[in-house]
Structure formats: C-alpha cells, structure tokens
Design an enzyme around this catalytic site. Structure first.
Site, PDB file in Angstrom:
ATOM      1  CG  ASP A   1     -40.208  79.215   9.454  1.00  0.00           C
ATOM      2  OD1 ASP A   1     -39.620  80.041   8.498  1.00  0.00           O
ATOM      3  OD2 ASP A   1     -40.661  78.000   9.565  1.00  0.00           O
TER       4      ASP A   1
ATOM      5  CG  HIS B   1     -36.077  88.376   5.411  1.00  0.00           C
ATOM      6  ND1 HIS B   1     -36.230  86.783   6.190  1.00  0.00           N
ATOM      7  CD2 HIS B   1     -35.850  88.115   3.806  1.00  0.00           C
ATOM      8  CE1 HIS B   1     -35.890  85.953   5.284  1.00  0.00           C
ATOM      9  NE2 HIS B   1     -36.561  86.989   4.095  1.00  0.00           N
TER      10      HIS B   1
ATOM     11  CG  LEU C   1     -29.936  87.707  27.242  1.00  0.00           C
ATOM     12  CD1 LEU C   1     -30.958  86.611  27.656  1.00  0.00           C
ATOM     13  CD2 LEU C   1     -31.251  88.808  26.131  1.00  0.00           C
TER      14      LEU C   1
HETATM   15  C1  FPP Z   1     -37.504  82.453   8.010  1.00  0.00           C
HETATM   16  O1  FPP Z   1     -38.431  83.063   7.174  1.00  0.00           O
HETATM   17  C2  FPP Z   1     -36.459  83.353   8.662  1.00  0.00           C
HETATM   18  C3  FPP Z   1     -34.842  83.576   8.054  1.00  0.00           C
HETATM   19  C4  FPP Z   1     -34.745  82.714   6.600  1.00  0.00           C
HETATM   20  C5  FPP Z   1     -34.213  84.847   8.348  1.00  0.00           C
HETATM   21  C6  FPP Z   1     -34.291  85.123   9.540  1.00  0.00           C
HETATM   22  C7  FPP Z   1     -34.070  86.442   9.777  1.00  0.00           C
HETATM   23  C8  FPP Z   1     -34.195  87.329  10.563  1.00  0.00           C
HETATM   24  C9  FPP Z   1     -35.280  87.418  11.631  1.00  0.00           C
HETATM   25  C10 FPP Z   1     -34.150  88.925  10.139  1.00  0.00           C
HETATM   26  C11 FPP Z   1     -32.570  89.346  10.409  1.00  0.00           C
HETATM   27  C12 FPP Z   1     -31.758  88.714  11.443  1.00  0.00           C
HETATM   28  C13 FPP Z   1     -30.873  89.242  12.043  1.00  0.00           C
HETATM   29  C14 FPP Z   1     -30.102  89.343  12.751  1.00  0.00           C
HETATM   30  C15 FPP Z   1     -30.226  90.705  10.869  1.00  0.00           C
HETATM   31  P1  FPP Z   1     -38.948  82.347   6.575  1.00  0.00           P
HETATM   32  O2  FPP Z   1     -37.890  83.670   4.793  1.00  0.00           O
HETATM   33  O3  FPP Z   1     -38.357  81.402   6.088  1.00  0.00           O
HETATM   34  O4  FPP Z   1     -40.207  82.989   5.664  1.00  0.00           O
HETATM   35  P2  FPP Z   1     -40.812  81.485   5.241  1.00  0.00           P
HETATM   36  O5  FPP Z   1     -41.363  79.670   5.778  1.00  0.00           O
HETATM   37  O6  FPP Z   1     -42.670  82.306   5.437  1.00  0.00           O
HETATM   38  O7  FPP Z   1     -40.720  81.618   3.427  1.00  0.00           O
END
Ligand code: FPP
Length: 248
Positions: A26, A43, A138
């Site tokens: 997150d 992302h 893993l």
């Molecule tokens: C949360 O941050 C993150 C997500 C909803 C997506 C997680 C994805 C990745 C780490 C990268 C992509 C992964 C792959 C496997 C390609 P947020 O967007 O909710 O952040 P915020 O709360 O600060 O807005």
C-alpha cells in the site's frame, strides 16, 4: 547480508523464521503524489519494489510470500488507473516474471477470480504457474482480483454443491475440510502480515487465513519499503509469543 544485519543491529534466528509472509503493498499513490508524479508512476515503482523483495525473500529462504496486487474492490478506481494496473501486470509477467522463471527456482501462484481478467492476462498467469509448478524455491502467491469475502462465498457454494450431490457428508465439515475449498488450499496460513503506508486495516485480505497471523505495520510507503524493513518485521515477529489461544 550478514554485514547488513550487524550494521543495523538486527538479530534474526534461523530456527524461528516465519515460513509465510503476506504483504499488503500500500501507498503507491501517496508516494507518487509526494513527488508530483502521476499515480501510475507510484504503481510502476511499486512493481519494481515487488521484484526486489521477491528476490530477497528467496535469498533468505522464505517459503511463501503472498502479495495483494489487485482486490475485488479495486475495480472501483478510475478506468484509466485500472487499465494502467492491468498493463503494468502484463509487462510484469512478460519481463520480471519471465526472468524469474528463467533464472530462479521461484514458483508463481495466483489467487483470486482470474476469470474476470482479460484473456491474455489469464494466459500469462496460467503459463507462469504451469512453468514453475515443480520449482522448489520461494512460492510467490499473487492475489489478483482477490477478495477474502468473495473467496469464502465461492468456497461455501462449492461445498454446498458437494453436500447436495452426496460427495461430502455435512457432519464431516470442519476447518480442515473447509480449507480445501479456498484458493489457498495447499498453502499454509501466513505467520506474518505486513502492511506499510500507515493504514491499520486488513482490507478484505485473507480473512480466513490470518486468524492467528502476527501483524506488522509501518508508516513507510510501499515504493520506499526496503529489505531492512522486511528484516525488521521478521526480527519483531521472532520476539512475539504465539499462543494460538493456548497458554505457554
Ligand atoms: C495500493 O496503493 C496498491 C495497489 C492497489 C496496487 C498494488 C500494485 C503494485 C504494487 C504494483 C503492481 C503489481 C504487479 C504485480 C504488477 P494505493 O494505490 O492504494 O496507494 P495510496 O493508498 O497511497 O493511494
């Protein structure tokens, strides 16, 4: 790594290593906003961070790493962001996962309702799972279009069908039998759940599986998460007394 542990005064006991760590990745959006960048950049850095942490987790001998990449609720995000995440996923499978498949003993698993993802993404997933199914390193479990409530409802429906058809006797339904109907039927429950970014909630992640999991929270945003944070989480985990409802 030993040097690093000494420098940071982190003490990890080999015998007390967790076998399964789950991470809610997150904070990508906030990380980008702080730098005046679009959320997509957050992302992208988040995906790079995932690669780094996967390699490190394999290096330190972790058995399972489950990561929350896209939830059943994430479809509510603006269309552009969803499309961006799906394209990043395609790219991640074609480059990073392809590399892991060719160069490591890492196994790839995906949990969630992948039938709702585009066909070409489904194909990438099935191919990565198939190519790595006999690997012994893993096991990286990627939660995609995953929601724990949806997983439990799906399990209940399939169990009900088996009871109705006479395959299962209702008297035989217990925790072990129910687990067989979850996406994670062959994966041990997480020992440790890590959530960076300062949020302290579970967000519909692995609700059944985390009944006795230890939680570790940090204010660091996922793209800033470092190997040190993972080791610190493991060190803190090792100091906890897990009683599973009993007494010591
Ligand atoms: C949360 O941050 C993150 C997500 C909803 C997506 C997680 C994805 C990745 C780490 C990268 C992509 C992964 C792959 C496997 C390609 P947020 O967007 O909710 O952040 P915020 O709360 O600060 O807005």
């Amino acid at each position: 790594m030993l040097e690093f542990l000494k420098r940071e005064k982190i003490k990890i006991e080999k015998e007390k290593m967790p076998q399964h760590i789950a991470i809610i990745m997150d904070g990508n959006g906030r990380w980008a906003r702080k730098r005046g960048l679009p959320r997509s950049a957050g992302h992208r850095f988040g995906a790079q961070k995932l690669k780094e942490i996967v390699l490190f987790a394999d290096e330190i001998g972790l058995k399972y790493l489950t990561v929350y990449a896209f939830s059943t609720e994430n479809w509510k995000r603006p269309k552009e962001e969803v499309e961006n995440l799906m394209n990043l996923l395609r790219e991640f499978f074609d480059t990073e996962i392809e590399n892991l498949i060719n160069k490591t003993q890492i196994r790839i698993r995906v949990i969630g309702d992948i039938s709702k993802l585009d066909k070409d993404i489904q194909e990438r997933i099935v191919s990565a799972e198939e190519k790595t199914k006999d690997k012994k390193g893993l096991c990286v479990v990627i939660a995609l279009n995953y929601g724990a409530r949806q997983e439990i409802i799906n399990a209940v429906k399939n169990l009900a069908l088996d009871i109705k058809s006479g395959k299962i006797d209702i008297g035989d339904v217990d925790e072990d039998l129910f687990k067989k109907y979850l996406y994670t039927n062959d994966i041990p429950d997480p020992d440790l759940l890590i959530r960076p970014s300062g949020e302290m909630r579970v967000s519909n992640f692995l609700l059944w599986q985390i009944s006795y999991t230890e939680f570790w929270f940090s204010n660091v945003l996922w793209p800033d998460f470092k190997k040190e944070h993972l080791l610190k989480a493991i060190e803190d985990y090792q100091k906890r007394e897990r009683r599973f409802g009993g007494v010591k």
